[in-house]
Design an enzyme around this catalytic site. Structure first.
Site, mmCIF file in Angstrom:
data_model
loop_
_atom_site.group_PDB
_atom_site.id
_atom_site.type_symbol
_atom_site.label_atom_id
_atom_site.label_comp_id
_atom_site.label_asym_id
_atom_site.label_seq_id
_atom_site.Cartn_x
_atom_site.Cartn_y
_atom_site.Cartn_z
ATOM 1 N N ARG A 175 11.822 -23.360 -22.476
ATOM 2 C CA ARG A 175 12.136 -22.548 -23.668
ATOM 3 C C ARG A 175 11.220 -22.862 -24.844
ATOM 4 O O ARG A 175 11.663 -22.853 -25.998
ATOM 5 C CB ARG A 175 13.597 -22.742 -24.099
ATOM 6 C CG ARG A 175 14.607 -22.283 -23.109
ATOM 7 C CD ARG A 175 14.573 -20.766 -22.880
ATOM 8 N NE ARG A 175 15.520 -20.404 -21.860
ATOM 9 C CZ ARG A 175 15.238 -20.402 -20.555
ATOM 10 N NH1 ARG A 175 14.040 -20.698 -20.115
ATOM 11 N NH2 ARG A 175 16.155 -20.081 -19.671
ATOM 12 N N SER A 227 22.471 -17.989 -25.733
ATOM 13 C CA SER A 227 22.825 -19.419 -25.797
ATOM 14 C C SER A 227 22.449 -20.002 -27.153
ATOM 15 O O SER A 227 21.321 -19.827 -27.615
ATOM 16 C CB SER A 227 22.097 -20.191 -24.696
ATOM 17 O OG SER A 227 22.544 -19.757 -23.441
ATOM 18 N N GLU A 304 18.898 -23.570 -29.790
ATOM 19 C CA GLU A 304 17.884 -22.693 -29.205
ATOM 20 C C GLU A 304 17.643 -21.519 -30.158
ATOM 21 O O GLU A 304 16.528 -21.022 -30.281
ATOM 22 C CB GLU A 304 18.389 -22.176 -27.847
ATOM 23 C CG GLU A 304 17.336 -21.418 -27.073
ATOM 24 C CD GLU A 304 17.759 -21.183 -25.622
ATOM 25 O OE1 GLU A 304 18.203 -22.136 -24.953
ATOM 26 O OE2 GLU A 304 17.646 -20.030 -25.177
HETATM 27 C C1 LIG Z 1 23.182 -11.571 -24.718
HETATM 28 C C2 LIG Z 1 21.918 -12.405 -24.747
HETATM 29 C C3 LIG Z 1 21.480 -13.025 -23.585
HETATM 30 C C4 LIG Z 1 20.308 -13.798 -23.588
HETATM 31 N N1 LIG Z 1 19.909 -14.380 -22.423
HETATM 32 C C5 LIG Z 1 18.756 -15.088 -22.406
HETATM 33 C C6 LIG Z 1 18.299 -15.666 -21.175
HETATM 34 O O1 LIG Z 1 18.883 -15.510 -20.121
HETATM 35 N N2 LIG Z 1 17.139 -16.387 -21.216
HETATM 36 C C7 LIG Z 1 16.432 -16.561 -22.369
HETATM 37 O O2 LIG Z 1 15.372 -17.219 -22.348
HETATM 38 N N3 LIG Z 1 16.860 -16.036 -23.553
HETATM 39 C C8 LIG Z 1 17.999 -15.301 -23.600
HETATM 40 N N4 LIG Z 1 18.427 -14.758 -24.789
HETATM 41 C C9 LIG Z 1 17.701 -15.038 -26.029
HETATM 42 C C10 LIG Z 1 16.639 -13.975 -26.383
HETATM 43 O O3 LIG Z 1 16.874 -12.787 -25.689
HETATM 44 C C11 LIG Z 1 15.230 -14.457 -26.088
HETATM 45 O O4 LIG Z 1 14.974 -15.630 -26.810
HETATM 46 C C12 LIG Z 1 14.162 -13.389 -26.443
HETATM 47 O O5 LIG Z 1 12.978 -13.734 -25.746
HETATM 48 C C13 LIG Z 1 13.859 -13.284 -27.936
HETATM 49 O O6 LIG Z 1 12.967 -12.176 -28.137
HETATM 50 P P1 LIG Z 1 12.989 -11.335 -29.493
HETATM 51 O O7 LIG Z 1 11.945 -10.304 -29.412
HETATM 52 O O8 LIG Z 1 14.369 -10.847 -29.770
HETATM 53 O O9 LIG Z 1 12.585 -12.445 -30.552
HETATM 54 P P2 LIG Z 1 13.171 -12.637 -32.025
HETATM 55 O O10 LIG Z 1 14.589 -13.081 -31.936
HETATM 56 O O11 LIG Z 1 12.869 -11.454 -32.845
HETATM 57 O O12 LIG Z 1 12.282 -13.862 -32.512
HETATM 58 C C14 LIG Z 1 12.445 -15.156 -31.931
HETATM 59 C C15 LIG Z 1 11.200 -16.005 -32.239
HETATM 60 O O13 LIG Z 1 10.086 -15.437 -31.553
HETATM 61 C C16 LIG Z 1 9.056 -15.125 -32.493
HETATM 62 N N5 LIG Z 1 8.400 -13.889 -32.067
HETATM 63 C C17 LIG Z 1 8.935 -12.643 -31.953
HETATM 64 N N6 LIG Z 1 8.005 -11.763 -31.520
HETATM 65 C C18 LIG Z 1 6.864 -12.480 -31.335
HETATM 66 C C19 LIG Z 1 5.549 -12.160 -30.905
HETATM 67 N N7 LIG Z 1 5.177 -10.901 -30.592
HETATM 68 N N8 LIG Z 1 4.629 -13.170 -30.829
HETATM 69 C C20 LIG Z 1 4.944 -14.440 -31.150
HETATM 70 N N9 LIG Z 1 6.175 -14.798 -31.604
HETATM 71 C C21 LIG Z 1 7.124 -13.829 -31.682
HETATM 72 C C22 LIG Z 1 9.745 -14.943 -33.836
HETATM 73 O O14 LIG Z 1 8.858 -15.215 -34.918
HETATM 74 C C23 LIG Z 1 10.851 -15.994 -33.738
HETATM 75 O O15 LIG Z 1 10.356 -17.266 -34.057
HETATM 76 C C24 LIG Z 1 19.584 -13.968 -24.802
HETATM 77 C C25 LIG Z 1 20.027 -13.323 -25.979
HETATM 78 C C26 LIG Z 1 21.168 -12.540 -25.949
HETATM 79 C C27 LIG Z 1 21.594 -11.823 -27.203
#
Ligand SMILES: Cc1cc2nc3c(=O)[nH]c(=O)nc-3n(C[C@H](O)[C@H](O)[C@H](O)COP(=O)(O)OP(=O)(O)OC[C@H]3O[C@@H](n4cnc5c(N)ncnc54)[C@H](O)[C@@H]3O)c2cc1C
Length: 311
Positions: A175, A227, A304
């Site tokens: 992660r 999580s 996380e």
């Molecule tokens: C119901 C649910 C289930 C989930 N299950 C999982 C799972 O099974 N496994 C898992 O790993 N995660 C899980 N997650 C967490 C989440 O989906 C992941 O962490 C996802 O990858 C975050 O992506 P985002 O675009 O929403 O990032 P954001 O929440 O918008 O940003 C998170 C971080 O990433 C950075 N970021 C965003 N876009 C970019 C980019 N283009 N380049 C560089 N940095 C960037 C942001 O600056 C921030 O620091 C879950 C979340 C939910 C709500």
């Protein structure tokens, strides 16, 4: 609010929402405003907008779908660039090598590659968020992680400059990647995939989506960010990483609640926000969970989800 002299220099494709409520852009649906949110549908709009802000010394940050964020009730001081193309997946195939925009939804990537018989990122099925957010946090499930298939990425630095780097340079770990510290942004990524059998992968995708439907909250109706805590690193080389949820159950956290924030009934490592919840409720509940595990087991859980703003 962004000064007019800056807004008028932004590219035409950028849509600017002044004093944007971050609750509209996060899956927790919590958090106060930012001075402006700039929706960037593609990499050119994102880099051009970043150039304008950097030139004007305006601090900014980039988010994707906001599925891993808890934004404070008081909001955040920096401008937010949102890089998330919810409606239009941007994916190009060259055999089993796939160029995908960082703004594409991870689940769209999983679905479209399965449909094309290109494997295998079906483990990403149902994970919310963008490909960029997933690469930054090395998202994964079922023992697999996105970093394993990244051949190279095109990155944008804080000044808007762009460079291509190999996947190894991102130092993927559980992660995490170097992007979490450097703040560089994934514009797009080249993934090295393999041949896959469509029927087998479709069945696997359906199995995973069903598993998620039964074990995870439906985040579109039950605000959450997945999580809250990282799983726990093994204490000896022989041990596997252990679920944070197990420690929380054992520490008696199952029925914890603060204001409108409570634990999800089927998963002790997920906080859900009821309609009256504040971001501070979620934060204080997470502090209570950390304290319970500390008291029972003598170690600190590590978040996380990313906290933005003052708590
Ligand atoms: C119901 C649910 C289930 C989930 N299950 C999982 C799972 O099974 N496994 C898992 O790993 N995660 C899980 N997650 C967490 C989440 O989906 C992941 O962490 C996802 O990858 C975050 O992506 P985002 O675009 O929403 O990032 P954001 O929440 O918008 O940003 C998170 C971080 O990433 C950075 N970021 C965003 N876009 C970019 C980019 N283009 N380049 C560089 N940095 C960037 C942001 O600056 C921030 O620091 C879950 C979340 C939910 C709500």
């Amino acid at each position: 609010m962004l000064d007019n002299s800056i807004t008028c220099r932004l590219p035409a494709a950028a849509s600017v929402i002044p004093d944007a409520a971050m609750s509209d852009y996060t899956t927790f649906r919590l958090g106060g405003a930012c001075p402006a949110l700039i929706d960037c549908p593609d990499a050119d709009t994102l880099t051009a907008s970043a150039h304008v802000l950097a030139d004007a010394d305006v601090p900014f940050m980039v988010i994707g779908q906001g599925s891993n964020l808890l934004v404070a009730d008081g909001g955040i001081g920096s401008v937010v660039l949102r890089y998330c193309s919810e409606k239009t997946p941007l994916i190009e195939f060259d055999g089993f090598r796939v160029r995908v925009s960082g703004s594409t939804l991870l689940d769209d990537l999983a679905r479209i590659t399965v449909e094309r018989g290109v494997g295998d990122v079906s483990f990403c099925s149902g994970i919310p968020g963008t490909v960029g957010g997933a690469i930054a946090g090395n998202a994964g499930a079922f023992g697999r992680q996105i970093g394993d298939v990244v051949e190279s990425v095109r990155l944008m630095e804080g000044d808007g400059s762009v460079k291509e780097v190999p996947g190894e340079a991102l130092q993927f770990a559980y992660r995490s990647s170097i992007l979490k510290e450097s703040g560089a942004v994934v514009l797009d990524a080249l993934l090295n995939l393999e041949a896959g059998d469509i029927a087998t992968m479709e069945a696997e995708r359906e199995r995973i989506l069903e598993l998620r439907r039964t074990k995870h909250p439906d985040w579109k109706n039950m605000p959450c960010a997945g999580s809250v805590f990282r799983n726990v690193e093994p204490t000896s080389a022989a041990d596997r990483r252990q679920a944070a949820g197990w420690f929380l159950e054992e520490a008696g956290a199952r029925n914890f609640r603060v204001g409108g924030a409570r634990l999800f009934e089927k998963h002790a490592n997920i906080i859900v926000a009821e309609p009256e919840a504040t971001a501070m409720d979620v934060f204080q509940l997470s502090e209570k969970m950390i304290a319970a595990v500390r008291e029972q087991f003598g170690f600190e859980l590590v978040r996380e989800i990313k906290l933005l703003g003052a708590f």
